[in-house]
Design a protein around this motif. Structure first.
Motif, PDB file in Angstrom:
ATOM      1  N   UNK A  25       0.820  -1.213   0.000  1.00  0.00           N
ATOM      2  CA  UNK A  25       0.000   0.000   0.000  1.00  0.00           C
ATOM      3  C   UNK A  25       0.852   1.260   0.000  1.00  0.00           C
ATOM      4  N   UNK A  26       1.856   1.290   0.889  1.00  0.00           N
ATOM      5  CA  UNK A  26       2.621   2.537   1.034  1.00  0.00           C
ATOM      6  C   UNK A  26       3.841   2.608   0.119  1.00  0.00           C
ATOM      7  N   UNK A  27       4.221   1.474  -0.451  1.00  0.00           N
ATOM      8  CA  UNK A  27       5.441   1.347  -1.268  1.00  0.00           C
ATOM      9  C   UNK A  27       6.698   1.570  -0.444  1.00  0.00           C
ATOM     10  N   UNK A  28       6.542   1.558   0.813  1.00  0.00           N
ATOM     11  CA  UNK A  28       7.684   1.802   1.679  1.00  0.00           C
ATOM     12  C   UNK A  28       8.537   0.541   1.789  1.00  0.00           C
ATOM     13  N   UNK A  29       9.849   0.724   1.772  1.00  0.00           N
ATOM     14  CA  UNK A  29      10.777  -0.421   1.887  1.00  0.00           C
ATOM     15  C   UNK A  29      10.602  -1.072   3.256  1.00  0.00           C
ATOM     16  N   UNK A  30      10.309  -2.364   3.253  1.00  0.00           N
ATOM     17  CA  UNK A  30      10.175  -3.034   4.548  1.00  0.00           C
ATOM     18  C   UNK A  30      11.292  -4.037   4.786  1.00  0.00           C
ATOM     19  N   UNK A  76       8.444   5.375  -7.720  1.00  0.00           N
ATOM     20  CA  UNK A  76       7.559   4.446  -7.022  1.00  0.00           C
ATOM     21  C   UNK A  76       8.056   4.112  -5.632  1.00  0.00           C
ATOM     22  N   UNK A  77       9.275   4.579  -5.338  1.00  0.00           N
ATOM     23  CA  UNK A  77       9.788   4.375  -3.993  1.00  0.00           C
ATOM     24  C   UNK A  77       9.708   5.672  -3.205  1.00  0.00           C
ATOM     25  N   UNK A  78       8.907   6.581  -3.706  1.00  0.00           N
ATOM     26  CA  UNK A  78       8.821   7.893  -3.067  1.00  0.00           C
ATOM     27  C   UNK A  78       8.526   7.764  -1.583  1.00  0.00           C
ATOM     28  N   UNK A  79       7.600   6.809  -1.307  1.00  0.00           N
ATOM     29  CA  UNK A  79       7.197   6.630   0.082  1.00  0.00           C
ATOM     30  C   UNK A  79       8.325   6.146   0.964  1.00  0.00           C
ATOM     31  N   UNK A  80       9.356   5.572   0.334  1.00  0.00           N
ATOM     32  CA  UNK A  80      10.467   5.041   1.120  1.00  0.00           C
ATOM     33  C   UNK A  80      11.263   6.170   1.740  1.00  0.00           C
ATOM     34  N   UNK A  81      11.159   7.329   1.117  1.00  0.00           N
ATOM     35  CA  UNK A  81      12.016   8.485   1.372  1.00  0.00           C
ATOM     36  C   UNK A  81      12.740   8.537   2.697  1.00  0.00           C
ATOM     37  N   UNK A  82      13.886   9.103   2.640  1.00  0.00           N
ATOM     38  CA  UNK A  82      14.700   9.133   3.843  1.00  0.00           C
ATOM     39  C   UNK A  82      14.437  10.439   4.574  1.00  0.00           C
TER      40      UNK A  82
END
Ligand code: C2E
Ligand code: CA
Ligand code: CA
Length: 575
Positions: A336-341, A569-575
């Protein structure tokens, strides 16, 4: 009635008894003399000891001897023995197998002569029995001819007739897992199994085809005028005769058989080449999962050669401190969030020639040779260290580590894993163990017990490649796991218009998993359409695929995800 007795005074045996004793004392061969009228036999003492005969002199030799003749040689023997002896044709000369006092079949040559009385009636039948063990090398356990005779038979089959090279097939059979059976029980049990196998194969061979016993658990035949289809169908017949439990020493044992086939002249024109090719094909059959027949071909042989060479090189790498091995990491993101898990650690190996070899090629070799046990420990420790190092940059990031069934069977792995986590000070919940190749798991109870213990330690368990085996749902029922990884095979066609079935299948599988609190990770997602469908329609939990990133070396992974996450698409991963 057969019984120990004295020689009657009037018997012809009385006349020759003195000479008979002299002969017996001067030779290791076996002697016999039969008074035909009285039906009394006189034997050399070594026949009593070596063949367990009742006495040196007794009545009715046939009743004692015939049951010892090998069933396959029985008809020949009887034909020769019961022929009409005449003064002109008074010789008996036959080669056959007979069971000795230790219950082994030995090859013997029996040469006898009938002499006639004054009235012209048969009077005395006497002769010599010579053991042929040295000459024709029978296998003491099964009574079959051995590799030496096999070589001769093959050479005879390869003789040109009318200038034409003959054609046919050589098959080498091997009992699957014989070594394990032998080690788990005992030698006698193994010998018995070999005898049963010899009978099972012999019984279904076409008329005139002889079975030979090669070294270890291997048997061989050579069949003239046989093509590939014929060889395969013959193998299937043999396979069927193994398809039932065998009674060995009161136990019921189920075992399977593999074979390697080489056709001549295509696969070779001389014995050594054919033998080498058939052995290589058999080896391949065993590596390919056993219970099958592989027909030699140049391509198959080259593949086999490569895997043999690779095996040696892998061994070398391990001995040199895992030189050439490395781990690549592939991102896993929240659907859902595209966040790196997290990331899956994927093994790579650079061969001494500098080629990066795919794990598809070498992991199987590591598993077959159990080299996966030391390599698996190295993988675990390397991944744990990496996970620890990345915690600073990306707290909570989990690493998934692939685990082969061979590693689960190794009892020390759990303790090693625990030690390793302690040593590197990594909380266990940051590690996921993925069970690969579930298809071959045979003892679910043990696997489950092991997994429960890992879960108690805090490590999560994922079932890999879900959907690739026939009974994945059944596995799901058996396996206590936290995550199911749905194989790429289900994703590939999911966006095709007329593929409602695949879409529904993935959706329902995910629903089913969710209903028992199992998370679903979808593998092999390559396009945005696949991703969106899996997220919105199927409600996947996490995604792993080229769309979010390929497996990469740790430096490249860091660069991509921790330094410059420019992938939109990894925007949500942002640091
Ligand atoms: P796997 O565990 O199912 O790993 C996923 C494989 O799918 C990886 O191949 C990965 O590169 C590939 N993949 C991921 N996303 C995509 C995608 O979007 N498209 C396509 N076409 N492929 C994708 P890889 O690295 O070649 O590994 C192959 C298999 O080798 C693994 O399958 C696993 O069964 C085995 N393997 C890899 N590393 C290890 C290891 O450390 N230990 C053990 N026991 N087996 C390993
Ligand atoms: Ca995996
Ligand atoms: Ca997988």
């Amino acid at each position: 009635m057969r019984k120990r007795c004295q020689i009657p005074r009037n018997s012809v045996l009385k006349r020759i008894q003195g000479y008979f004793r002299m002969l017996c004392a001067s030779s290791d061969e076996y002697f016999f003399a039969t008074d035909i009228v009285e039906n009394i036999v006189m034997l050399s003492p070594n026949m009593v000891t070596d063949f367990g005969m009742p006495a040196e002199i007794f009545m009715d030799m046939d009743a004692e001897w015939l049951p010892r003749v090998h069933p396959d040689d029985y008809d020949d023997y009887i034909k020769n023995l019961h022929k009409e002896f005449t003064p002109e044709d008074n010789m008996h000369d036959v080669i056959y197998r007979v069971r000795d006092a230790k219950d082994n079949y030995v090859w013997v040559r029996c040469k006898g002569q009938m002499s006639f009385g004054r009235d012209g009636a048969p009077e005395l039948f006497a002769g010599i029995i010579t053991p042929l063990e040295q000459k024709i090398q029978a296998d003491a356990n099964t009574g079959l001819l051995t590799k030496y005779q096999f070589e001769k038979a093959v050479k005879a089959a390869l003789v040109r007739v009318d200038g034409e090279f003959p054609n046919g097939a050589m098959l080498i059979f091997g009992i699957d897992n014989f070594k394990i059976i032998n080690e788990s029980f005992n030698r006698r049990f193994g010998d018995m199994l070999l005898r049963i196998a010899a009978d099972a194969i012999s019984n279904v061979l076409p008329e005139g085809v002889m079975l030979y016993k090669l070294d270890g658990d291997e048997f061989a035949i050579v069949v003239p005028d046989m093509d590939e289809a014929g060889a395969q169908s013959l193998f299937e017949t043999v396979q069927r005769s193994f398809c039932r439990p065998h009674e060995v020493e009161g136990r019921s044992l189920f075992c399977t058989i593999s074979a390697g086939t080489v056709l001549y002249p295509q696969g070779g024109k001389d014995y050594l080449v054919l033998h080498k090719h058939a052995e290589a094909a058999l080896d391949q059959a065993k590596r390919d999962g056993k219970n099958k027949n592989i027909i030699f071909s140049k391509e198959q042989y080259n593949r086999w050669l490569r895997s043999i060479t690779m095996r040696d090189m892998l061994q070398d790498s391990i001995e040199h401190g895992f030189e050439g091995f490395s781990l690549f990491y592939q991102p896993q993101v929240n659907a859902r969030t595209q966040r790196l898990i997290g990331a899956e650690a994927l093994l790579r190996w650079r061969s001494p020639k500098g080629r990066m070899v795919s794990p598809m090629e070498f992991v199987r070799i590591l598993e077959e040779t159990k080299m996966i046990i030391p390599v698996g420990r190295w993988i675990f420790e390397t991944a744990v260290k990496q996970c620890k190092a990345w915690q600073e940059k990306w707290p909570g990031m989990r690493i998934s580590i692939n685990l082969s069934y061979e590693q689960i069977k190794e009892s020390g792995f759990k303790e090693f894993a625990l030690e390793c986590l302690k040593k590197h000070d990594l909380p266990p919940y940051l590690i996921v163990l993925e069970l690969t190749e579930t298809a071959i798991v045979s003892d679910w109870n043990n696997v489950n017990t092991q997994f429960q213990e890992f879960r108690k330690m805090g490590i999560s368990i994922a079932m890999d490649d879900f959907g690739t085996g026939y009974s994945s749902l059944a596995y799901l029922k058996n396996l206590a796991c936290d995550i199911v990884k749905i194989d790429r095979a289900f994703v590939t066609h999911i966006t095709e218009e007329n593929n409602e079935f695949d879409r529904q299948l993935v959706k329902s599988t995910i629903e089913l998993c969710h209903s028992v609190s199992i998370d679903c990770c979808i593998e092999g997602v390559e396009t945005i359409r696949e991703y969106e469908l899996l997220r919105d329609f199927c409600h996947a939990d996490s995604i792993q695929g080229y769309f979010f990133g390929r497996p990469e070396a740790p430096e490249d992974f860091e660069q991509k995800f921790f330094v410059e996450p420019e992938n939109p698409y990894l925007a949500g991963c942002g640091i």
